[in-house]
Design an enzyme around this catalytic site. Structure first.
Site, PDB file in Angstrom:
ATOM      1  CB  CYS B 116      -1.719   3.112  -7.445  1.00 44.84           C
ATOM      2  SG  CYS B 116      -1.691   2.319  -9.067  1.00 44.84           S
ATOM      3  CG  HIS B 266       1.131   1.965  -5.251  1.00 40.65           C
ATOM      4  ND1 HIS B 266       0.358   0.821  -5.151  1.00 40.65           N
ATOM      5  CD2 HIS B 266       1.496   2.041  -6.556  1.00 40.65           C
ATOM      6  CE1 HIS B 266       0.251   0.247  -6.334  1.00 40.65           C
ATOM      7  NE2 HIS B 266       0.931   0.971  -7.203  1.00 40.65           N
ATOM      8  CG  ASN B 296       0.985  -2.613  -8.710  1.00 43.83           C
ATOM      9  OD1 ASN B 296       0.000  -2.477  -7.992  1.00 43.83           O
ATOM     10  ND2 ASN B 296       1.471  -1.625  -9.442  1.00 43.83           N
TER      11      ASN B 296
END
Lengths: 75, 339
Positions: B116, B266, B296
């Site tokens: 991430c 993020h 994600n």
């Protein structure tokens, strides 16, 4: 703040706010990782304390969560 | 030393197969589609096909960028590939990408193993290469196929992660605009166990025990070969680290949070982003949340937000943006960019 916290718990537990009280057993609701994640965010928003998941998962009733919050506020 | 690096162009790629909330509802009957969206902010995720790897996704994103016509392949003199799902333990996936993209053999290339936080770290390395004179035009590609490591009956992660890739070119700014930096970095390896694939590499090689499936207290099923994510711990980490990083970055950049044009985090989950937005008390227009149709995508989430803002004509020349990547590792990084 407590009222806001109880309102948030009612939303997380998907029950009526009138049922939220310190003695409410977490066995009566779905106390899973999703509920714990939501409670971490809620406690931070209401009391500016960040609780940890392991301590929350050991809670048996709402009052146990409130005790964790008070301890976090003191530290 | 004045910075010379700027982002010249970006492109993204999402594999065509999708996993929608309606698909997930059929698998997890106690999670209707509406509840999945309510809890995650995600409606669909793109999933790489069985024979599609992170390198394949990277190639697609890079070729898309070159088709834009702003950057020529022969101008690339360095390639950085950020992935946690490489094609092989060795050789380096960036080397394979060099070959498949027909980039010059006179370039540097390496992989970064970050999730991430990877895009921001990648920007920092690209900036370092350019500002030090070691490179002039860096191709940074982020790509992951987490889906290949997710157990089909683990809704804690299957509802969250999607596959995807983004290609970004960082080059030299000629007109003094489009600066990258300053940066804030952070690492806390004590959080490593909270987002992990336990088996499959040298600390815990694959053996008979690796495939044993177990059910956790929330009813999710996984084995040690699958991704495990401790959601509560990731939330706790995010709430602790992200605001402090932003604050530290603003001090370093000598800018007030409210003077930013955009704060791009993020895109871990919609729920987490909403919690952080409330905590930071930032104007919603400055806090894009773009996870709905991708899920994600690990190190590609930040470039996907940038692409979204560009597509919607929301980014203007001179805009000041803060980018914050945070998660697996634990690893985090924040930077300012001037668009």
């Amino acid at each position: 703040m407590l009222e806001q916290f109880y309102a948030g718990l009612a939303e997380i537990f998907e029950i009526d706010q009138s049922k939220i009280n310190p003695n409410l057993s977490l066995e009566e609701i779905i106390w899973d990782s999703l509920a714990i994640v939501s409670t971490i965010a809620l406690a931070d928003e209401c009391f500016e304390v960040i609780l940890d998941g392991q301590s929350l998962s050991s809670c048996a009733k709402v009052n146990d969560i409130q005790i964790l919050i008070e301890k976090a506020k003191e530290s | 030393m004045s910075s010379k690096a700027k982002i010249l162009d970006l492109a993204g790629y999402l594999p065509p197969n999708t996993l929608t909330n309606a698909d997930l509802e059929l698998i997890y009957p106690d999670w209707p589609a509406e509840k999945i969206y309510d809890k995650t902010g995600i409606k669909k995720r793109h999933i790489a096909s069985q024979d599609q790897t992170s390198v394949d996704l990277a190639i697609e994103a890079a070729e898309s960028l070159f088709r834009n016509g702003k950057v020529a392949k022969d101008s690339i003199d360095f390639l950085i590939f950020c992935t946690q799902t490489p094609d092989y333990i060795l050789p380096t996936s960036a080397c394979l990408i060099q070959e498949r993209l027909h980039l010059s053999k006179n370039i540097g290339a390496f992989d970064i193993n970050l999730g991430c936080s990877g895009f921001v770290y990648g920007l920092s390395v690209a900036k370092g290469l350019i500002d030090s004179g070691l490179a002039k035009c860096v191709l940074l590609i982020t790509a992951d196929t987490y889906s290949k490591y997710i157990h089909p009956m683990d809704k804690s992660v299957r509802t969250i992660f999607g596959d995807g890739s983004a290609a970004t070119v960082i080059g030299i700014t000629e007109i003094g605009k489009g600066k990258i930096g300053p940066f804030i970095f952070g690492t806390d390896g004590s959080g490593g166990k909270n987002l992990i694939i336990e088996s499959g590499s040298n600390r815990s090689p694959i053996d008979l025990n690796s495939s044993i499936e177990y059910k956790d207290t929330s009813g999710n099923i996984r084995s040690k070969k699958n991704i495990f994510m401790d959601g509560p711990e990731i939330m706790r980490f995010s709430l602790e680290v992200v605001p402090k990083s932003i604050h530290a970055l603003c001090i370093k950049a000598k800018i007030n949070l409210n003077d930013l044009d955009f704060l791009i985090l993020h895109q871990g989950s919609g729920f987490m982003l909403e919690a952080l937005k409330r905590k930071l008390k930032l104007d919603g227009n400055k806090f894009p949340i773009c996870i709905q149709d991708t899920g994600n995508t690990v190190s590609s989430t930040i470039p996907f937000v940038l692409l979204d803002l560009i597509k919607e004509s929301k980014l203007k020349s001179g805009n000041k943006l803060a980018l914050v990547g945070f998660g697996v590792g634990y690893s985090w990084a924040a930077c300012m960019i001037e668009f």
